[in-house]
Design an enzyme around this catalytic site. Structure first.
Site, mmCIF file in Angstrom:
data_model
loop_
_atom_site.group_PDB
_atom_site.id
_atom_site.type_symbol
_atom_site.label_atom_id
_atom_site.label_comp_id
_atom_site.label_asym_id
_atom_site.label_seq_id
_atom_site.Cartn_x
_atom_site.Cartn_y
_atom_site.Cartn_z
ATOM 1 C CG PHE A 155 -1.830 1.269 1.157
ATOM 2 C CD1 PHE A 155 -2.989 1.247 0.402
ATOM 3 C CD2 PHE A 155 -1.494 2.427 1.829
ATOM 4 C CE1 PHE A 155 -3.808 2.376 0.321
ATOM 5 C CE2 PHE A 155 -2.294 3.555 1.755
ATOM 6 C CZ PHE A 155 -3.460 3.523 1.005
ATOM 7 C CG ASP A 240 5.868 3.874 1.500
ATOM 8 O OD1 ASP A 240 5.820 4.597 2.517
ATOM 9 O OD2 ASP A 240 4.892 3.723 0.736
ATOM 10 C CE LYS A 269 -0.307 7.190 6.404
ATOM 11 N NZ LYS A 269 -1.469 7.972 5.966
#
Length: 415
Positions: A155, A240, A269
């Protein structure tokens, strides 16, 4: 006031206003999410309060965007000060927060250059463009032939490019046609990565721990082996770390658990502390230096407010305090969760203050478990049907964490 486990005050009371606002939101919102029926009005630390005054322990932390909790006073102070001075210049000009943010984030990563963006998906798209351009201009891959190796169960975001190399049907179906140039291999299979590398391979893009997949941790040695393989084959390694990085796993980066420094860090984030979207790609000059003026950009990327907040985040992480706290509390969480295996839980995966919990189907779906937790004053999130993810703010107290895990234990055991 900080609510503690000794006095959680989280038993749901009247929900009239929450119900009204939830129904109004659902009536006028595209149904791309299926939120729990709670309407939050205020939050502090690890606790959130809905519009009816009911308090909930937050065990999701905005998918790690709120690593430092809600309303962190130091972060709010920096944001308020910057709001009063300057919020946006665009990258047509340089502002006074930009140099320190880039320098100190680069130092935290041990890299030379920083390319700030806004969302995690933008950072992933940036990494893809950089790896392709590096492949053409440095490695010498023929134009239009660059390939990037990705992992099953990944994801990385929701743009059309990114969902094109997802194997999640909900993310992918009915959104094509998709961009070519991606080769998928099983996550954690180093031999499969090696077999997939060819003359046109420019990079490998993977999560050191798959968050959306259910906090899936690869086999020991995989990440280190991937670093050695990519270096030997002259292929860029992009990590990531959008969910896994910045303290969540008990280290600054999840890659640190195997002593790995990738070619590109992809961050987001927690870098914006839940105050403003902040993301970045961080790499050395021989990688990010392939970009020239006009070839990539973002109006809001690297804006003054983002840089001020992001700089404070970097300085907080530089002390190591939050990483150590995540590691310490993570052991408490591991111990409590592992005790549930065989008692309503099939398996758990824990790294730092981050966990995936596979629920026994006899207990219910992940969604149903989250609904039962909500009724007890705890908020968590399901994924892939039978799994729930736990990612408490790193500032949560041990007492509050234990209380939240007690609620989970009672739900899965049917107490």
């Amino acid at each position: 006031m900080t609510t503690t486990a000794a006095n959680p005050a989280a038993t749901p009371q009247e929900t009239a206003r929450s119900t009204e606002l939830f129904q109004r939101a659902e009536a006028r919102t595209a149904r791309n999410y299926k939120p729990l029926p709670v309407v939050i009005e205020h939050a502090e630390g690890a606790w959130m309060t809905d519009v009816d005054g009911t308090r909930f322990l937050d065990l999701l932390a905005g998918y790690s965007a709120l690593n430092f909790g809600h309303g962190h006073p130091g972060l709010l102070r920096v944001a308020h000060e910057q709001l009063d001075k300057l919020t946006l210049t665009s990258r047509a000009f340089v502002h006074d927060q930009f140099a320190d943010f880039c320098a100190e984030l680069g130092d935290l990563c041990g890299k030379e250059l920083v390319l700030p963006m806004n969302t995690g998906a933008e950072a992933v798209e940036t990494a893809i463009k950089v790896m392709r351009k590096w492949g053409y201009e440095v490695k010498g891959v023929a134009p239009g032939q660059a390939e990037i190796i990705v992992a099953s169960g990944n994801f990385h975001g929701r743009t059309t490019t990114i969902v094109g190399f997802s194997d999640d049907p909900d993310a992918r179906n009915s959104f094509g046609p998709f961009a070519p140039g991606f080769v998928m291999v099983p996550y954690g299979d180093l031999e499969a990565v090696e077999a997939a590398i060819g003359p046109n391979t420019v990079g490998v893009l993977m999560e050191p721990i798959q968050g959306e997949g259910g906090v899936v941790i690869p086999p020991d040695g995989f990440w280190k082996g991937l670093r050695e393989l990519t270096r030997r084959e002259n292929v860029l390694m992009a990590a990531d770390e959008i969910q896994a990085g910045l303290g969540r796993t008990g280290k600054t980066f999840a890659s640190d658990h195997e002593g790995v420094v990738p070619d590109l860090y992809v961050l987001g984030k927690a870098l914006g502390a839940g105050i403003v979207p902040v993301s970045a790609v961080v790499a050395d000059r021989d990688v990010l230096g392939v970009l020239r003026p006009g070839q990539h950009g973002s109006t809001f990327g690297g804006n003054p407010l983002a840089c001020a907040v992001g700089l404070e985040v970097v300085r907080m992480l530089a002390t190591g305090e939050h990483q150590a706290r995540a590691a310490e509390l993570g052991e408490l969480m591991r111990e409590r969760l592992e005790a549930l295996v065989g008692h309503g839980v099939l398996a758990v995966r824990v790294r730092g203050l981050w966990a995936g919990v596979d629920i026994d189907p006899a207990v219910g779906t992940g969604r149903e478990v989250c609904e039962r937790l909500m009724a007890r004053g705890v908020l968590a999130k399901d994924t892939h049907g039978s799994t729930i993810r736990l990612a408490p703010p790193l500032v949560i107290s041990a007492e509050d964490l234990a209380w939240g895990l007690d609620q989970l234990a009672e739900v899965v055991r049917g107490d």
